[in-house]
Design a protein around this motif. Structure first.
Motif, PDB file in Angstrom:
ATOM      1  N   LYS A  36       0.834  -1.201   0.000  1.00  0.00           N
ATOM      2  CA  LYS A  36       0.000   0.000   0.000  1.00  0.00           C
ATOM      3  C   LYS A  36       0.874   1.259   0.000  1.00  0.00           C
ATOM      4  N   LEU A  37       0.403   2.277  -0.676  1.00  0.00           N
ATOM      5  CA  LEU A  37       1.102   3.549  -0.767  1.00  0.00           C
ATOM      6  C   LEU A  37       1.179   4.238   0.593  1.00  0.00           C
ATOM      7  N   THR A  54       6.214   8.021   0.089  1.00  0.00           N
ATOM      8  CA  THR A  54       6.307   7.595  -1.309  1.00  0.00           C
ATOM      9  C   THR A  54       5.388   8.440  -2.177  1.00  0.00           C
ATOM     10  N   TYR A  55       4.204   8.750  -1.662  1.00  0.00           N
ATOM     11  CA  TYR A  55       3.267   9.596  -2.407  1.00  0.00           C
ATOM     12  C   TYR A  55       3.887  10.959  -2.714  1.00  0.00           C
ATOM     13  N   ILE A  81       6.472  10.574  -5.513  1.00  0.00           N
ATOM     14  CA  ILE A  81       5.821  10.333  -6.802  1.00  0.00           C
ATOM     15  C   ILE A  81       5.162  11.610  -7.316  1.00  0.00           C
ATOM     16  N   GLY A 123       7.951   4.973  -8.174  1.00  0.00           N
ATOM     17  CA  GLY A 123       6.886   4.455  -7.328  1.00  0.00           C
ATOM     18  C   GLY A 123       6.842   2.937  -7.319  1.00  0.00           C
ATOM     19  N   LEU A 171       7.481   0.583  -4.004  1.00  0.00           N
ATOM     20  CA  LEU A 171       6.362  -0.176  -3.446  1.00  0.00           C
ATOM     21  C   LEU A 171       6.428  -1.682  -3.710  1.00  0.00           C
ATOM     22  N   LEU A 183      -0.402   1.279 -11.629  1.00  0.00           N
ATOM     23  CA  LEU A 183       0.005   2.022 -10.434  1.00  0.00           C
ATOM     24  C   LEU A 183      -0.925   3.207 -10.206  1.00  0.00           C
ATOM     25  N   ILE A 186      -2.705   4.377  -6.666  1.00  0.00           N
ATOM     26  CA  ILE A 186      -2.412   5.618  -5.947  1.00  0.00           C
ATOM     27  C   ILE A 186      -3.526   6.651  -6.024  1.00  0.00           C
ATOM     28  N   THR A 187      -4.515   6.413  -6.892  1.00  0.00           N
ATOM     29  CA  THR A 187      -5.641   7.337  -6.985  1.00  0.00           C
ATOM     30  C   THR A 187      -6.499   7.211  -5.724  1.00  0.00           C
TER      31      THR A 187
END
Length: 108
Positions: A43-44, A48-49, A52, A67, A71, A94, A98-99
């Motif tokens: 999971k993000l 990391t978010y 990215i 990313g 991950l 991806l 991540i959305t």
């Protein structure tokens, strides 16, 4: 085709709680055909978010590659990143991960 044993899935779920399985066609030059590479991503997280999101301002594919590498907890990520078409497929998958979920707002 790379496969993923149920015991490995259980092990990864126990460690990361939420995981995502990507099945990505990667071109095999020796066989002159696509093979499926299985990647498992965790999971993000916020750090990391942020990375990215910052990279997305400059280059979508570099952001996706970064990313994915950050991950990925199972699979041959370098094989995917070296194949331009496979990287584009993984990039789209991806994006789904991540959305953010959508919510609702109501005026009362």
């Amino acid at each position: 085709m790379a496969s993923l044993e149920q015991s490995r899935i259980d092990e990864l779920k126990a460690k990361y709680k939420t995981i995502f399985v990507f099945e990505i066609p990667v071109f095999n030059e020796e066989k002159d055909e696509d093979e499926i590479e299985v990647l498992v991503l965790r999971k993000l997280d916020r750090g990391t978010y942020k990375i990215i999101a910052k990279l997305m301002e400059q280059d979508d594919l570099i952001a996706a590659e970064t990313g994915l590498k950050a991950l990925c907890v199972h699979g041959e990520i370098d094989k995917v990143c070296k194949d331009f078409d496979a990287l584009r497929v993984a990039s789209n998958l991806l994006l789904e991960v991540i959305t953010p979920k959508s919510g609702n707002v109501r005026k009362l």
